[in-house]
Scaffold this motif. Sequence first.
Motif, PDB file in Angstrom:
ATOM      1  N   PHE A 145       0.860  -1.113   0.124  1.00 27.57           N
ATOM      2  CA  PHE A 145      -0.049   0.049  -0.105  1.00 27.57           C
ATOM      3  C   PHE A 145       0.887   1.111  -0.111  1.00 27.57           C
ATOM      4  N   THR A 146       0.301   2.163  -0.657  1.00 21.16           N
ATOM      5  CA  THR A 146       1.185   3.486  -0.660  1.00 21.16           C
ATOM      6  C   THR A 146      -0.036   4.800  -0.519  1.00 21.16           C
ATOM      7  N   ALA A 147       0.879   5.450   0.032  1.00 22.15           N
ATOM      8  CA  ALA A 147       0.002   7.187   0.408  1.00 22.15           C
ATOM      9  C   ALA A 147       1.096   7.999   0.360  1.00 22.15           C
ATOM     10  N   LYS A 148       0.591   9.579   0.292  1.00 22.25           N
ATOM     11  CA  LYS A 148       1.664  10.547   0.080  1.00 22.25           C
ATOM     12  C   LYS A 148       2.016  10.891   1.357  1.00 22.25           C
ATOM     13  N   ALA A 149       3.244  11.312   1.563  1.00 19.67           N
ATOM     14  CA  ALA A 149       4.233  11.497   2.855  1.00 19.67           C
ATOM     15  C   ALA A 149       3.415  13.191   3.171  1.00 19.67           C
ATOM     16  N   ARG A 150       4.105  13.707   4.263  1.00 14.76           N
ATOM     17  CA  ARG A 150       3.828  14.923   4.772  1.00 14.76           C
ATOM     18  C   ARG A 150       3.700  16.077   3.751  1.00 14.76           C
ATOM     19  N   ASP A 151       4.719  15.916   2.850  1.00  7.34           N
ATOM     20  CA  ASP A 151       4.851  16.840   1.724  1.00  7.34           C
ATOM     21  C   ASP A 151       3.825  17.033   0.641  1.00  7.34           C
ATOM     22  N   GLY A 152       2.907  15.859   0.757  1.00  7.47           N
ATOM     23  CA  GLY A 152       2.234  15.828  -0.185  1.00  7.47           C
ATOM     24  C   GLY A 152       2.467  15.213  -1.400  1.00  7.47           C
ATOM     25  N   VAL A 153       3.697  14.959  -1.979  1.00  7.03           N
ATOM     26  CA  VAL A 153       4.170  14.497  -3.164  1.00  7.03           C
ATOM     27  C   VAL A 153       4.956  13.169  -3.000  1.00  7.03           C
ATOM     28  N   THR A 154       5.786  12.987  -2.049  1.00  9.42           N
ATOM     29  CA  THR A 154       6.527  11.844  -1.855  1.00  9.42           C
ATOM     30  C   THR A 154       5.515  10.572  -1.531  1.00  9.42           C
ATOM     31  N   ASP A 155       5.884   9.438  -2.364  1.00  8.93           N
ATOM     32  CA  ASP A 155       5.252   8.079  -1.975  1.00  8.93           C
ATOM     33  C   ASP A 155       6.079   7.499  -0.701  1.00  8.93           C
ATOM     34  N   ILE A 156       5.000   7.104   0.166  1.00 10.76           N
ATOM     35  CA  ILE A 156       5.409   6.323   1.167  1.00 10.76           C
ATOM     36  C   ILE A 156       4.857   5.004   0.795  1.00 10.76           C
ATOM     37  N   TRP A 157       5.722   3.934   1.195  1.00  9.23           N
ATOM     38  CA  TRP A 157       5.471   2.360   0.876  1.00  9.23           C
ATOM     39  C   TRP A 157       5.401   1.722   2.281  1.00  9.23           C
ATOM     40  N   GLY A 158       4.367   0.822   2.449  1.00  6.77           N
ATOM     41  CA  GLY A 158       4.260  -0.146   3.516  1.00  6.77           C
ATOM     42  C   GLY A 158       3.439  -1.095   3.015  1.00  6.77           C
ATOM     43  N   ILE A 159       3.014  -2.151   4.054  1.00 11.25           N
ATOM     44  CA  ILE A 159       2.550  -3.285   3.629  1.00 11.25           C
ATOM     45  C   ILE A 159       1.401  -3.588   4.872  1.00 11.25           C
ATOM     46  N   ILE A 160       0.234  -4.163   4.566  1.00  6.13           N
ATOM     47  CA  ILE A 160      -0.756  -4.436   5.401  1.00  6.13           C
ATOM     48  C   ILE A 160      -1.196  -6.102   5.383  1.00  6.13           C
ATOM     49  N   ALA A 161      -0.926  -6.460   6.498  1.00  5.37           N
ATOM     50  CA  ALA A 161      -1.287  -7.946   6.984  1.00  5.37           C
ATOM     51  C   ALA A 161      -2.707  -8.150   7.709  1.00  5.37           C
ATOM     52  N   ARG A 162      -3.541  -8.877   7.274  1.00  7.24           N
ATOM     53  CA  ARG A 162      -4.877  -9.355   7.831  1.00  7.24           C
ATOM     54  C   ARG A 162      -5.052 -10.744   8.364  1.00  7.24           C
ATOM     55  N   PRO A 163      -5.787 -11.111   9.216  1.00 11.43           N
ATOM     56  CA  PRO A 163      -5.728 -12.468   9.938  1.00 11.43           C
ATOM     57  C   PRO A 163      -6.230 -13.341   8.888  1.00 11.43           C
TER      58      PRO A 163
END
Length: 758
Positions: A500-518
Amino acid sequence: MMTNKNLLSLVTATLLTGFQLLGQGTAADYKRSADYGKMVADKVINNPFTVQWIDKEQRLWYVNNTEKGREYIVVDAGNARKEKAFDHARLAAALAKASNEKVNADSLPISGLEFKANNNIEFQAFRKKWSVQLSDYSIRDKGTATTDDRRGGRGGGGYWGQRRDDSQGEPITSPDSAWVAYVKNNNVFVYPKGKPAEEVQLSFDGSPGEYYAGYLSWSPDSKKLATHKIRPNTPRTIYFIQSSPVDQLQPKLESRNYLKPGDALPQKQPVLFIPQTKKMYAVDPALIPNQYDVSWIQWRKDSRAFTFEYNQRGHQQYAVYSVDANTGVTKALIDERSKTFVEYSGKKYRKDINDGKEIIWASERDGWNHLYLYDGETGKVKNQITKGNWVVRKVVHVDEEKRFLIFEGSGREAGQDPYLIQYYRVNFDGKGFTALTSENGNHSAVFSSDFSKFVDTYSRVDMPPVKVLRSATDGKVILELEKADISALQQTAWKQTEVFTAKARDGVTDIWGIIARPSNFDPNKKYPVIEYIYAGPQGSFVPKTFSTNPSGLNTVAELGFIVVQIDGMGTSNRSKAFHDVAWKNLKDAGFPDRILWMKEAAKKYPYMDISRVGIFGTSAGGQNAAGAVLFHPEFYKVAVAACGCHDNRMDKMWWNEQWMGYPIGEHYAECSNIVNAHKLEGKLMLIVGEMDDNVDPSSTYQFVNALIKAKKDHEFIMVPGMGHSNGGPYGIRKTHDFFVKHLLGVNPPVWEGQKEVF
């Protein structure tokens, strides 16, 4: 009339009943979490776990895991052909007969496999070494197998902070065997070999407080000698009480040499001696003031000069100096400077070409980590080898004769996760740039000895591995080797981790992460969110390769949570600006980016209840986790912090001064969890091992003390005898219970062997 106390009890009971009906945090969830590894075990096939090139040959072998068991494959890279390495049934029969042991052809109990000349193989099995002639499967017992037991003690056989006494050293014979050099009474002496009575004293100003190092270095032509003159520092010692030693009843006192931010450091002055003329040339201290370190001496092969590297304290200057071996004249070949930090600890790369006539050097001077070619005589940049809004991650191979190099990079391929590693080839002049890999995956390469070919394995967290044989000249696929099959895994309750990606505090840079579900995930339920954090600036940490349980997130998710992992600003492997957020500001830990990321994820997935967010981490992650409930209590409600460096002045010097800088200033206190303990809101549990010699456990003890003085409720677990860890199985179970109790509002299941007391 209902009192407030009765009303609170009724509300609490209602909430508890509601969550119990949802089936989160129950004994069944704990069992499913504990059994998660069994559920996914052996469910991914055709995913080789060993790849090894046969020495100096265009052949390689690997072990493939099939539905039936392990299969050994040999690949003829020159002819683009693969086949079974041997007849598994015949080998099993031969080994069983020779060893008098039961041997299964689909799970051969062999290790240390080696392919020898004349169609022979050697391996270890049943504590012996065996040789097999594959033409007829005759087998020979070569005796007891040797074992390499490197387990040692804590720290893998040696403590990381231990310093060698550099005032001592053995006499050093010159390369031509004519002279012997040594240090006596803190000064440098030489004598003709075999004639110690004819010793010649070369220095006279050495003393215990400013001595010549016992590490002496002759020039290759045996005509010059170099060493350091050292003004030593006062060491710092930290102490541990081992409360519960296994070999005696009474506790033990242990100590470690452990420099902390702000402590004094040795100051070194490179010195050149010319024994024939008794001349001595010392490097001007004004060139190398306020040292963090001066590296050891490296002679040019033709003896014209030696080089050394200078790292100024505060890490805003890093230089490579050359000392002329005839005149002692010192000049800077490379002088790297930064307004924030030069990341010597993770990104420094230097390769001297043609005996130092040229130097390949890594730098972030244009805002991204790239390679530069220097003139090794003048110190001028000849050309930038790589450039662009992406980073060089690692140099794999340098071919001096053909003047090209192979390296790992990330962030160059459009539309891909910028952390995914790709392989590239480029000439020293920056021309001939070739992408050796480009598929949308995280690539890992194993090269042949001549670097003409490589086995490329690529995958993503959400894509199973593919393994191919490629040309290291143009990247073309020579032979497809294996493609992992996860169909059996998909038939279980396993839930694939999402990128999953979303914008950083600057509104421009992509922040990358992962989501785990049961595995029993129900989108109609509400799930608290737990973040697993490690925001150490020395790297990036979100997994990028395929795994059935990346970072162990799924194990935690099984208890009834959505679990996430994110790389926020301040971590490495992106632009210099992205990384610099951490400078003198470790309390930031990318939290503004992490919070925005989770809010965006919750918009897309309303079942993520971000009114109930927990966080846990170990080491730097422990500092981060505690910092979350101190500095961002409006978002993070529950935290578990294991062996954290809760005040960067309490932790090891090298790591903390790299990011927090020198001299020590108010910013250290501003980032301190201890100083800010009074800000605690929500629930916090601290874990520490009493024998942690990575992060001084007193850091945690002082945090506990500050919380007590601030009258802040918290939980604290000290594990006797344990080193730097998350508390081991006990700490992990306590972590799970803490989240279940405070995020789900459910009393955790009673531990096995105990009885419910209420």
